[in-house]
Design a protein around this motif. Sequence first.
Motif, mmCIF file in Angstrom:
data_model
loop_
_atom_site.group_PDB
_atom_site.id
_atom_site.type_symbol
_atom_site.label_atom_id
_atom_site.label_comp_id
_atom_site.label_asym_id
_atom_site.label_seq_id
_atom_site.Cartn_x
_atom_site.Cartn_y
_atom_site.Cartn_z
ATOM 1 N N MET A 1 0.855 -1.171 0.000
ATOM 2 C CA MET A 1 0.000 0.000 0.000
ATOM 3 C C MET A 1 0.900 1.233 0.000
ATOM 4 S SD MET A 1 -2.947 1.323 2.671
ATOM 5 C CE MET A 1 -3.566 -0.304 2.889
ATOM 6 N N ILE A 2 0.552 2.184 -0.839
ATOM 7 C CA ILE A 2 1.305 3.425 -0.944
ATOM 8 C C ILE A 2 0.699 4.500 -0.037
ATOM 9 C CG2 ILE A 2 2.062 5.245 -2.529
ATOM 10 C CD1 ILE A 2 3.366 2.439 -2.919
ATOM 11 N N ALA A 3 -0.601 4.641 -0.068
ATOM 12 C CA ALA A 3 -1.289 5.625 0.777
ATOM 13 C C ALA A 3 -2.496 4.953 1.423
ATOM 14 C CB ALA A 3 -1.730 6.832 -0.048
ATOM 15 N N ALA A 4 -2.465 4.888 2.739
ATOM 16 C CA ALA A 4 -3.549 4.271 3.504
ATOM 17 C C ALA A 4 -4.779 5.176 3.500
ATOM 18 C CB ALA A 4 -3.088 4.021 4.933
ATOM 19 N N PRO A 5 -5.931 4.617 3.798
ATOM 20 C CA PRO A 5 -7.138 5.443 3.894
ATOM 21 C C PRO A 5 -6.985 6.510 4.978
ATOM 22 C CG PRO A 5 -7.696 3.103 3.941
ATOM 23 C CD PRO A 5 -6.203 3.204 4.041
ATOM 24 N N ALA A 6 -7.576 7.657 4.732
ATOM 25 C CA ALA A 6 -7.513 8.755 5.698
ATOM 26 C C ALA A 6 -8.420 8.504 6.898
ATOM 27 C CB ALA A 6 -7.892 10.066 5.020
ATOM 28 N N THR A 7 -9.454 7.697 6.717
ATOM 29 C CA THR A 7 -10.410 7.406 7.785
ATOM 30 C C THR A 7 -10.778 5.928 7.761
ATOM 31 O OG1 THR A 7 -12.316 7.853 6.370
ATOM 32 C CG2 THR A 7 -11.450 9.712 7.640
ATOM 33 N N GLN A 8 -11.426 5.503 8.814
ATOM 34 C CA GLN A 8 -11.962 4.145 8.872
ATOM 35 C C GLN A 8 -13.386 4.161 8.311
ATOM 36 O OE1 GLN A 8 -10.198 1.674 9.454
ATOM 37 N NE2 GLN A 8 -8.742 2.030 11.086
ATOM 38 N N GLU A 58 0.143 -0.125 -5.439
ATOM 39 C CA GLU A 58 0.944 -0.388 -6.626
ATOM 40 C C GLU A 58 0.936 -1.878 -6.904
ATOM 41 O OE1 GLU A 58 4.244 3.170 -6.892
ATOM 42 O OE2 GLU A 58 4.898 1.222 -6.140
ATOM 43 N N LEU A 59 0.789 -2.197 -8.184
ATOM 44 C CA LEU A 59 0.926 -3.567 -8.667
ATOM 45 C C LEU A 59 2.221 -3.609 -9.452
ATOM 46 C CD1 LEU A 59 -0.188 -6.449 -9.330
ATOM 47 C CD2 LEU A 59 -1.202 -5.412 -11.373
ATOM 48 N N THR A 60 3.117 -4.538 -9.109
ATOM 49 C CA THR A 60 4.365 -4.665 -9.841
ATOM 50 C C THR A 60 4.403 -5.994 -10.581
ATOM 51 O OG1 THR A 60 5.505 -5.552 -7.900
ATOM 52 C CG2 THR A 60 5.657 -3.181 -8.257
ATOM 53 N N GLU A 81 -3.118 6.083 -11.605
ATOM 54 C CA GLU A 81 -2.271 7.274 -11.566
ATOM 55 C C GLU A 81 -1.155 7.196 -12.600
ATOM 56 O OE1 GLU A 81 -0.882 8.036 -7.592
ATOM 57 O OE2 GLU A 81 -2.900 8.547 -6.900
ATOM 58 N N SER A 82 -0.553 6.003 -12.753
ATOM 59 C CA SER A 82 0.535 5.873 -13.712
ATOM 60 C C SER A 82 0.819 4.417 -14.019
ATOM 61 C CB SER A 82 1.812 6.530 -13.179
ATOM 62 O OG SER A 82 2.271 5.854 -12.022
ATOM 63 N N VAL A 83 1.416 4.210 -15.192
ATOM 64 C CA VAL A 83 1.966 2.921 -15.579
ATOM 65 C C VAL A 83 3.421 3.213 -15.932
ATOM 66 C CG1 VAL A 83 1.891 0.984 -17.193
ATOM 67 C CG2 VAL A 83 -0.250 2.098 -16.483
ATOM 68 N N LYS A 84 4.338 2.716 -15.111
ATOM 69 C CA LYS A 84 5.765 2.957 -15.323
ATOM 70 C C LYS A 84 6.457 1.636 -15.616
ATOM 71 C CE LYS A 84 5.952 7.181 -12.698
ATOM 72 N NZ LYS A 84 6.758 8.065 -11.914
ATOM 73 N N TYR A 85 7.573 1.732 -16.331
ATOM 74 C CA TYR A 85 8.312 0.527 -16.689
ATOM 75 C C TYR A 85 9.781 0.880 -16.890
ATOM 76 C CZ TYR A 85 8.274 2.276 -21.484
ATOM 77 O OH TYR A 85 8.452 3.052 -22.605
ATOM 78 N N TYR A 86 10.624 -0.146 -16.859
ATOM 79 C CA TYR A 86 12.040 0.029 -17.157
ATOM 80 C C TYR A 86 12.270 -0.439 -18.588
ATOM 81 C CZ TYR A 86 12.969 1.221 -12.361
ATOM 82 O OH TYR A 86 12.981 1.869 -11.155
ATOM 83 N N ASP A 87 12.756 0.468 -19.416
ATOM 84 C CA ASP A 87 12.971 0.163 -20.827
ATOM 85 C C ASP A 87 14.189 -0.744 -21.018
ATOM 86 O OD1 ASP A 87 15.238 1.786 -20.626
ATOM 87 O OD2 ASP A 87 14.323 3.476 -21.692
ATOM 88 N N GLY A 88 14.513 -1.050 -22.272
ATOM 89 C CA GLY A 88 15.618 -1.955 -22.588
ATOM 90 C C GLY A 88 16.957 -1.521 -22.028
ATOM 91 N N ALA A 89 17.128 -0.232 -21.769
ATOM 92 C CA ALA A 89 18.374 0.286 -21.198
ATOM 93 C C ALA A 89 18.298 0.398 -19.671
ATOM 94 C CB ALA A 89 18.695 1.643 -21.811
ATOM 95 N N ALA A 128 9.724 -4.771 -13.197
ATOM 96 C CA ALA A 128 9.972 -3.998 -14.417
ATOM 97 C C ALA A 128 8.800 -3.089 -14.761
ATOM 98 C CB ALA A 128 10.265 -4.937 -15.581
ATOM 99 N N VAL A 129 7.605 -3.451 -14.297
ATOM 100 C CA VAL A 129 6.393 -2.683 -14.582
ATOM 101 C C VAL A 129 5.702 -2.368 -13.249
ATOM 102 C CG1 VAL A 129 4.138 -2.691 -15.725
ATOM 103 C CG2 VAL A 129 6.096 -3.853 -16.802
ATOM 104 N N THR A 130 5.293 -1.119 -13.079
ATOM 105 C CA THR A 130 4.581 -0.715 -11.864
ATOM 106 C C THR A 130 3.347 0.088 -12.259
ATOM 107 O OG1 THR A 130 6.631 -0.600 -10.600
ATOM 108 C CG2 THR A 130 4.721 0.547 -9.680
ATOM 109 N N VAL A 131 2.197 -0.387 -11.821
ATOM 110 C CA VAL A 131 0.944 0.324 -12.045
ATOM 111 C C VAL A 131 0.501 0.884 -10.693
ATOM 112 C CG1 VAL A 131 -1.445 0.187 -12.838
ATOM 113 C CG2 VAL A 131 0.316 -1.286 -13.886
ATOM 114 N N ARG A 132 0.420 2.207 -10.602
ATOM 115 C CA ARG A 132 -0.066 2.851 -9.378
ATOM 116 C C ARG A 132 -1.536 3.191 -9.588
ATOM 117 N NH1 ARG A 132 2.966 7.296 -5.756
ATOM 118 N NH2 ARG A 132 4.297 5.471 -5.552
ATOM 119 N N PHE A 133 -2.378 2.749 -8.654
ATOM 120 C CA PHE A 133 -3.816 2.951 -8.813
ATOM 121 C C PHE A 133 -4.478 3.303 -7.485
ATOM 122 C CE2 PHE A 133 -3.095 -1.480 -7.884
ATOM 123 C CZ PHE A 133 -4.149 -1.872 -7.072
ATOM 124 N N VAL A 134 -5.649 3.896 -7.615
ATOM 125 C CA VAL A 134 -6.451 4.291 -6.458
ATOM 126 C C VAL A 134 -7.696 3.408 -6.450
ATOM 127 C CG1 VAL A 134 -7.719 6.169 -5.343
ATOM 128 C CG2 VAL A 134 -5.588 6.652 -6.577
#
Length: 188
Positions: A1-8, A58-60, A81-89, A128-134
Amino acid sequence: MIAAPATQPVTLEEAKLHLRVEHEVEDTLISGLIAAAVAEIDGRHGYLRRALVTQTWELTLSRFPAARRIVLPMPPLQSVESVKYYDGANNEQTFDADNYEVVGTDEQGFVALNIVSSWPATYDREKAVTVRFVAGYGAAASVPANIRQAILLRVGDLYINRGDMPSDPDANLAVKRLLAPSRRVVLA
């Protein structure tokens, strides 16, 4: 978990009303019981396998899938929020959001490639791939009533049965019956 809920999903006031507690002496205890009850059912490893109140995850992956979509755990999906990855380099890149669409329902969410797009090649590495989502129902008041009531029943059971006392089997059965319609079953 990247950001926990602000409330219960359940407030201290709601729990005290349910427990018929009118003093403030046990507020810390009751707040802890709420957190414990929510922890049993919320999140990736919780009983429901879904997010309750808005939270960021985040899902990696070790590479992009062969399929044209990435299924995201923990519905309901609010956004990606984003789909990030590490390219061939082995340099981190952000996959352009114009290349995919985000589809989310109460039961499943995913990132789907647009018809003319394809996944880029990735460097051979872990994560190599990270999807950050809410994910989550939104605010605490948006969590379905059956889930909120199950949390209150579980808090009541924990409040009454402290220490070495076993939990009330009837209370646990009622909690499971309330949660059954919302439980996400993951097939292997």
